[in-house]
Structure formats: C-alpha cells, structure tokens
Scaffold this motif. Structure first.
Motif, PDB file in Angstrom:
ATOM      1  N   PHE A 181      -2.555  -3.103  -1.409  1.00 20.44           N
ATOM      2  CA  PHE A 181      -3.085  -3.959  -0.338  1.00 20.44           C
ATOM      3  C   PHE A 181      -2.638  -3.469   1.039  1.00 20.44           C
ATOM      4  O   PHE A 181      -3.220  -3.850   2.053  1.00 20.44           O
ATOM      5  CB  PHE A 181      -2.647  -5.416  -0.562  1.00 20.44           C
ATOM      6  N   MET A 182      -1.625  -2.625   1.062  1.00 14.30           N
ATOM      7  CA  MET A 182      -1.145  -2.080   2.331  1.00 14.30           C
ATOM      8  C   MET A 182      -2.141  -1.053   2.900  1.00 14.30           C
ATOM      9  O   MET A 182      -2.022  -0.642   4.037  1.00 14.30           O
ATOM     10  CB  MET A 182       0.210  -1.382   2.159  1.00 14.30           C
ATOM     11  N   THR A 183      -3.131  -0.645   2.085  1.00 14.05           N
ATOM     12  CA  THR A 183      -4.109   0.351   2.545  1.00 14.05           C
ATOM     13  C   THR A 183      -5.432  -0.341   2.874  1.00 14.05           C
ATOM     14  O   THR A 183      -5.792  -1.343   2.228  1.00 14.05           O
ATOM     15  CB  THR A 183      -4.382   1.397   1.442  1.00 14.05           C
ATOM     16  N   GLY A 240       3.150 -17.539   2.317  1.00 18.78           N
ATOM     17  CA  GLY A 240       4.103 -16.458   2.077  1.00 18.78           C
ATOM     18  C   GLY A 240       4.951 -16.173   3.297  1.00 18.78           C
ATOM     19  O   GLY A 240       4.855 -16.876   4.313  1.00 18.78           O
ATOM     20  N   GLY A 241       5.734 -15.145   3.188  1.00 17.52           N
ATOM     21  CA  GLY A 241       6.627 -14.776   4.289  1.00 17.52           C
ATOM     22  C   GLY A 241       5.948 -13.854   5.279  1.00 17.52           C
ATOM     23  O   GLY A 241       4.729 -13.644   5.233  1.00 17.52           O
ATOM     24  N   ASP A 242       6.790 -13.332   6.140  1.00 18.83           N
ATOM     25  CA  ASP A 242       6.401 -12.360   7.166  1.00 18.83           C
ATOM     26  C   ASP A 242       5.389 -11.312   6.726  1.00 18.83           C
ATOM     27  O   ASP A 242       4.343 -11.124   7.345  1.00 18.83           O
ATOM     28  CB  ASP A 242       7.695 -11.570   7.445  1.00 18.83           C
ATOM     29  N   GLY A 243       5.731 -10.618   5.639  1.00 20.05           N
ATOM     30  CA  GLY A 243       4.916  -9.524   5.131  1.00 20.05           C
ATOM     31  C   GLY A 243       3.554 -10.016   4.689  1.00 20.05           C
ATOM     32  O   GLY A 243       2.517  -9.424   5.015  1.00 20.05           O
ATOM     33  N   SER A 244       3.547 -11.131   3.969  1.00 25.88           N
ATOM     34  CA  SER A 244       2.279 -11.686   3.474  1.00 25.88           C
ATOM     35  C   SER A 244       1.374 -12.075   4.638  1.00 25.88           C
ATOM     36  O   SER A 244       0.156 -11.879   4.582  1.00 25.88           O
ATOM     37  CB  SER A 244       2.553 -12.913   2.609  1.00 25.88           C
ATOM     38  N   LEU A 245       1.963 -12.627   5.680  1.00 28.43           N
ATOM     39  CA  LEU A 245       1.165 -13.034   6.840  1.00 28.43           C
ATOM     40  C   LEU A 245       0.646 -11.795   7.573  1.00 28.43           C
ATOM     41  O   LEU A 245      -0.470 -11.792   8.099  1.00 28.43           O
ATOM     42  CB  LEU A 245       1.990 -13.924   7.781  1.00 28.43           C
ATOM     43  N   ARG A 246       1.435 -10.731   7.568  1.00 24.97           N
ATOM     44  CA  ARG A 246       0.992  -9.467   8.174  1.00 24.97           C
ATOM     45  C   ARG A 246      -0.220  -8.924   7.398  1.00 24.97           C
ATOM     46  O   ARG A 246      -1.186  -8.448   7.984  1.00 24.97           O
ATOM     47  CB  ARG A 246       2.160  -8.466   8.149  1.00 24.97           C
ATOM     48  N   GLY A 247      -0.141  -9.010   6.095  1.00 19.86           N
ATOM     49  CA  GLY A 247      -1.266  -8.579   5.259  1.00 19.86           C
ATOM     50  C   GLY A 247      -2.505  -9.413   5.547  1.00 19.86           C
ATOM     51  O   GLY A 247      -3.622  -8.890   5.636  1.00 19.86           O
ATOM     52  N   ALA A 248      -2.317 -10.713   5.727  1.00 18.43           N
ATOM     53  CA  ALA A 248      -3.431 -11.615   6.016  1.00 18.43           C
ATOM     54  C   ALA A 248      -4.057 -11.269   7.366  1.00 18.43           C
ATOM     55  O   ALA A 248      -5.284 -11.284   7.521  1.00 18.43           O
ATOM     56  CB  ALA A 248      -2.938 -13.060   6.013  1.00 18.43           C
ATOM     57  N   SER A 305       2.228 -15.457  -1.979  1.00 19.87           N
ATOM     58  CA  SER A 305       2.487 -14.014  -1.926  1.00 19.87           C
ATOM     59  C   SER A 305       3.918 -13.732  -1.488  1.00 19.87           C
ATOM     60  O   SER A 305       4.554 -14.547  -0.824  1.00 19.87           O
ATOM     61  CB  SER A 305       1.497 -13.395  -0.938  1.00 19.87           C
ATOM     62  N   GLY A 306       4.413 -12.566  -1.877  1.00 19.41           N
ATOM     63  CA  GLY A 306       5.764 -12.152  -1.478  1.00 19.41           C
ATOM     64  C   GLY A 306       6.818 -12.916  -2.264  1.00 19.41           C
ATOM     65  O   GLY A 306       6.586 -13.334  -3.406  1.00 19.41           O
ATOM     66  N   GLY A 307       7.972 -13.127  -1.669  1.00 22.61           N
ATOM     67  CA  GLY A 307       9.051 -13.848  -2.343  1.00 22.61           C
ATOM     68  C   GLY A 307       8.669 -15.311  -2.543  1.00 22.61           C
ATOM     69  O   GLY A 307       8.139 -15.935  -1.641  1.00 22.61           O
ATOM     70  N   ASP A 308       8.895 -15.848  -3.734  1.00 18.86           N
ATOM     71  CA  ASP A 308       8.551 -17.257  -3.962  1.00 18.86           C
ATOM     72  C   ASP A 308       9.564 -18.164  -3.282  1.00 18.86           C
ATOM     73  O   ASP A 308      10.679 -17.742  -2.955  1.00 18.86           O
ATOM     74  CB  ASP A 308       8.471 -17.564  -5.468  1.00 18.86           C
ATOM     75  N   ALA A 316       3.316 -11.815  -6.174  1.00 16.89           N
ATOM     76  CA  ALA A 316       3.555 -10.390  -6.462  1.00 16.89           C
ATOM     77  C   ALA A 316       3.623  -9.629  -5.158  1.00 16.89           C
ATOM     78  O   ALA A 316       3.333 -10.173  -4.090  1.00 16.89           O
ATOM     79  CB  ALA A 316       2.415  -9.841  -7.315  1.00 16.89           C
ATOM     80  N   ARG A 317       4.015  -8.380  -5.274  1.00 20.19           N
ATOM     81  CA  ARG A 317       3.934  -7.484  -4.119  1.00 20.19           C
ATOM     82  C   ARG A 317       2.897  -6.420  -4.474  1.00 20.19           C
ATOM     83  O   ARG A 317       2.772  -6.034  -5.635  1.00 20.19           O
ATOM     84  CB  ARG A 317       5.306  -6.904  -3.805  1.00 20.19           C
ATOM     85  N   SER A 318       2.140  -5.983  -3.510  1.00 17.65           N
ATOM     86  CA  SER A 318       1.077  -5.010  -3.780  1.00 17.65           C
ATOM     87  C   SER A 318       1.090  -3.875  -2.762  1.00 17.65           C
ATOM     88  O   SER A 318       0.850  -4.111  -1.577  1.00 17.65           O
ATOM     89  CB  SER A 318      -0.279  -5.719  -3.763  1.00 17.65           C
ATOM     90  N   LYS A 319       1.358  -2.678  -3.244  1.00 21.55           N
ATOM     91  CA  LYS A 319       1.312  -1.492  -2.368  1.00 21.55           C
ATOM     92  C   LYS A 319      -0.129  -1.192  -1.975  1.00 21.55           C
ATOM     93  O   LYS A 319      -0.414  -0.790  -0.856  1.00 21.55           O
ATOM     94  CB  LYS A 319       1.903  -0.279  -3.117  1.00 21.55           C
TER      95      LYS A 319
HETATM   96  P1  ADP Z   1       7.065 -11.690   2.151  1.00 17.82           P
HETATM   97  O1  ADP Z   1       5.697 -12.221   2.330  1.00 17.82           O
HETATM   98  O2  ADP Z   1       7.934 -12.592   1.343  1.00 17.82           O
HETATM   99  O3  ADP Z   1       7.686 -11.246   3.469  1.00 17.82           O
HETATM  100  P2  ADP Z   1       6.559  -8.876   1.483  1.00 17.82           P
HETATM  101  O4  ADP Z   1       7.068  -8.356   2.783  1.00 17.82           O
HETATM  102  O5  ADP Z   1       6.948  -8.139   0.248  1.00 17.82           O
HETATM  103  O6  ADP Z   1       6.965 -10.385   1.217  1.00 17.82           O
HETATM  104  O7  ADP Z   1       4.955  -8.891   1.560  1.00 17.82           O
HETATM  105  C1  ADP Z   1       4.169  -9.319   0.469  1.00 17.82           C
HETATM  106  C2  ADP Z   1       2.938  -8.456   0.358  1.00 17.82           C
HETATM  107  O8  ADP Z   1       2.148  -8.556   1.548  1.00 17.82           O
HETATM  108  C3  ADP Z   1       3.194  -6.949   0.211  1.00 17.82           C
HETATM  109  O9  ADP Z   1       3.470  -6.575  -1.102  1.00 17.82           O
HETATM  110  C4  ADP Z   1       1.889  -6.364   0.691  1.00 17.82           C
HETATM  111  O10 ADP Z   1       0.925  -6.386  -0.323  1.00 17.82           O
HETATM  112  C5  ADP Z   1       1.475  -7.322   1.800  1.00 17.82           C
HETATM  113  N1  ADP Z   1       1.864  -6.793   3.124  1.00 17.82           N
HETATM  114  C6  ADP Z   1       3.080  -6.802   3.690  1.00 17.82           C
HETATM  115  N2  ADP Z   1       3.073  -6.196   4.905  1.00 17.82           N
HETATM  116  C7  ADP Z   1       1.810  -5.757   5.083  1.00 17.82           C
HETATM  117  C8  ADP Z   1       1.128  -5.042   6.132  1.00 17.82           C
HETATM  118  N3  ADP Z   1       1.779  -4.636   7.232  1.00 17.82           N
HETATM  119  N4  ADP Z   1      -0.174  -4.772   5.973  1.00 17.82           N
HETATM  120  C9  ADP Z   1      -0.843  -5.172   4.868  1.00 17.82           C
HETATM  121  N5  ADP Z   1      -0.274  -5.845   3.852  1.00 17.82           N
HETATM  122  C10 ADP Z   1       1.031  -6.141   3.951  1.00 17.82           C
END
Ligand code: ADP
Length: 322
Positions: A78-80, A103-111, A11-14, A73-76
C-alpha cells in the motif's frame, strides 16, 4: 446519483476502543440508510479484496472488547501508488465513495495518499495508544493503555518498597512520551524519561544515590518510554554505579490489549458517529479528534504533516512533583 456506500477499516497498531468506534460508524450509517462495508486487515485486506458488507448485528458484542473485530495489518504494497490503485479499484467496484480509517499516524498518512491519488472521501479517526496524532488531545485507546500501565506501576511500587529497590519500567512510545509522562506523573515516579526531553543518566544516577543513601526516598521508580532508552540497560547501569538493587520491567504488548475504559468507549463512539455523519454529509479529508473535551474536526493533511508535541505543563509538573 449512485447510492451512497461507505467503508470502515482499522489499520496499524491496534488499540482498545477501535471496536467501539467501528461499531458507532456502522450503526450511524445504517440508521441513515447508507450501506456500510468492513475491510478486513487494514490496507492489506483492501488490496486483497477482503471486504464484506456489514449490518447492525455485525458489530454486536464488541464494544467491551479490545483489539479490532476487523483485524489490522501493515502493508508494504500500500506504500506504493500501484498498491493503492489496486486497493482503490476494490472500493470503486462496490460503489464505495467514502472511507473511514481508524489508525495511527502511518495509517492516516496512507489514507491521505489514497485521497490525493483517487479523490475518495476520507475521514480518519486517531486510533493508537500513543496519543500522538496532531490536532487532537486524545486518541482512541490511550486511556485504557494508561490504566494498564498505572496498574503495573502500583504493583511495582509495592514490591520495590518492600525490598528498598529501584524499579525501572519501560512502556510503549517510540517517538512520543505521552504514555510514560502521564502514567509517571499519576504513578508518582521519581524519574520519567521521554524521547522529547534530553536527560543525563549520570546526573540521574548520582541523584538516585543521594535520595537512597540519605533516606530521602525508600525506593525509586523510573518510567521510561521505549524511545528514550531500554529499561534493561538503564537498570544495569543504575545498579552497577549505585549498588542499589535495580529491577527492569518491560511491559510490552499487554499495553495494547484489554477491555476499553469507559472514556475510550464513549469517546470512540462519539468519534465514530461524527465520522459516519461526515462521510454521509459529503465532508472529506478530515480527522475527528478531541480538544478541550469537545469533538473537533482537523484537516487530514494538517494532521499527517505536523508533529504533536508533548505538553510542557506535564514536563514541568513531573519535575516539580519528583
Ligand atoms: P500506525 O497507523 O499505527 O501508525 P503504521 O505506521 O505501521 O501504523 O502504518 C500502517 C499502514 O499504513 C502501513 O503498513 C502502510 O500500509 C500504511 N502507510 C503508512 N505510511 C504510509 C505512507 N506514507 N504512504 C502510504 N501508506 C502508508
């Protein structure tokens, strides 16, 4: 108890080495007799139910490739919470009770959000060229990216030296200067500009003028992280104020690609093995990374709630060796 099944996604940047990590997760799971699914295109694919069962052969012929065979990919959506509920339902219906997110920071936050809301076991692996995940001194792909940059620096030095020019190279790193710092040090740059350290461009420009005019340096190499300034603007200012021919180079997405280095392949494989073993063994909400050369386990919530800082030893070394 239902049969264990785990899923893997990128997820996120490859970053180069994601394939090696995913391959290790898949092969370790299969070795242990656990079903393993691949989620295509990150959280987007999870929401869209783009999920396939993998076997040992699914991950053949990928260890040497950059990018990610699963897509990212990035998914808006999934942020909800609604998006995450939809995504989770697609795992639940297959009996998937463990998820490895690379994945990076954002992906781990989503997880972390998914774990909190739905109780699924999560293991994160830091996959980003930026090397900016808290708790680990290494992220999958950072070594390959650094080697791509050093190759560019070496080439720029040749031509800058030939013409007695100033070269300004912009590298990736919006909030983290690790790539700029290590490649700048390894490439012998005169100036390394990173988002974590304030700098005074006027002061740098007057130093460059002195170094150049008094023949203390034949040419000047500046490496700038994208979060610390734009190479085009910096080069223009240097040229305007010093009269030294100055050329900006923006390396861009070549930094993301390429066949992973041996370090990225091995470390990604070690992390992938640990991730699968953890999910199989019932360990959850952790990230695996490296510390002092060894694989370490980091709490998932600590990893996403803390910000990694740039090693001050690097900052000092860069100044001393300038
Ligand atoms: P990376 O993982 O490389 O840091 P992103 O920051 O774009 O890349 O995050 C990848 C994806 O992870 C986002 O498109 C989104 O779907 C999910 N994500 C990022 N931040 C959050 C969050 N705070 N809550 C839920 N999902 C998130």
């Amino acid at each position: 108890m239902s049969k264990k099944a785990i899923a893997i996604m990128t997820s996120g940047g490859d970053s180069p080495g994601m394939n090696a990590a995913a391959r290790a997760v898949v092969r370790t799971a299969i070795y242990a007799g656990v079903d393993v699914y691949g989620i295509n295109n990150g959280y987007k694919g999870m929401i869209e139910d783009d999920i396939i069962q993998l076997n040992g052969k699914s991950v053949s012929d990928i260890i040497q490739r950059g990018g990610t065979f699963l897509g990212t990919a990035r998914s808006k959506e999934f942020m909800t919470p609604e998006g995450r509920a939809k995504a989770y339902a697609n795992l639940e219906k297959r009996g998937i009770n463990g998820l490895c997110v690379i994945g990076g920071d954002g992906s781990l936050r989503g997880a972390a959000a998914l774990a909190k809301e739905h109780g699924i076991s999560i293991v994160g692996l830091p996959g980003t060229i930026d090397n900016d995940v808290w708790g680990s001194d290494y992220t999958i792909g950072c070594d390959t990216a650094a080697n791509t940059i050093i190759d560019a620096i070496n080439k720029l030095r040749d031509t800058a030296s030939a013409h007695r020019r100033c070269a300004v190279l912009e590298v990736m790193g919006r909030r983290c200067g690790w790539l700029a710092m290590v490649t700048g040090i390894a490439g012998g740059a005169e100036y390394i500009l990173v988002p974590e350290v304030n700098y005074d461009l006027e002061e740098i420009i007057s130093e460059i003028k002195d170094l150049y005019e008094n023949n203390k340096k034949r040419y000047i190499m500046v490496v700038v992280a994208e979060g610390a300034g734009k190479a085009v603007d910096i080069a223009e200012k240097i040229q305007q104020e010093t009269g030294i021919e100055t050329r900006p180079t923006v390396l861009g997405h070549v930094q993301r690609g390429g066949s992973p280095t041996i370090q990225d392949r091995i470390k990604a494989s070690q992390l992938g093995e640990q991730a699968a073993l953890a999910l199989i063994g019932g360990i959850s909400n952790v990230v695996y990374g490296f510390n002092a050369g060894r694989v370490v386990q980091i709490d998932l919530f600590d990893a996403v709630n803390n910000k990694k800082t740039l090693d001050p030893d690097y900052v000092r070394l860069a100044r001393v060796l300038q």
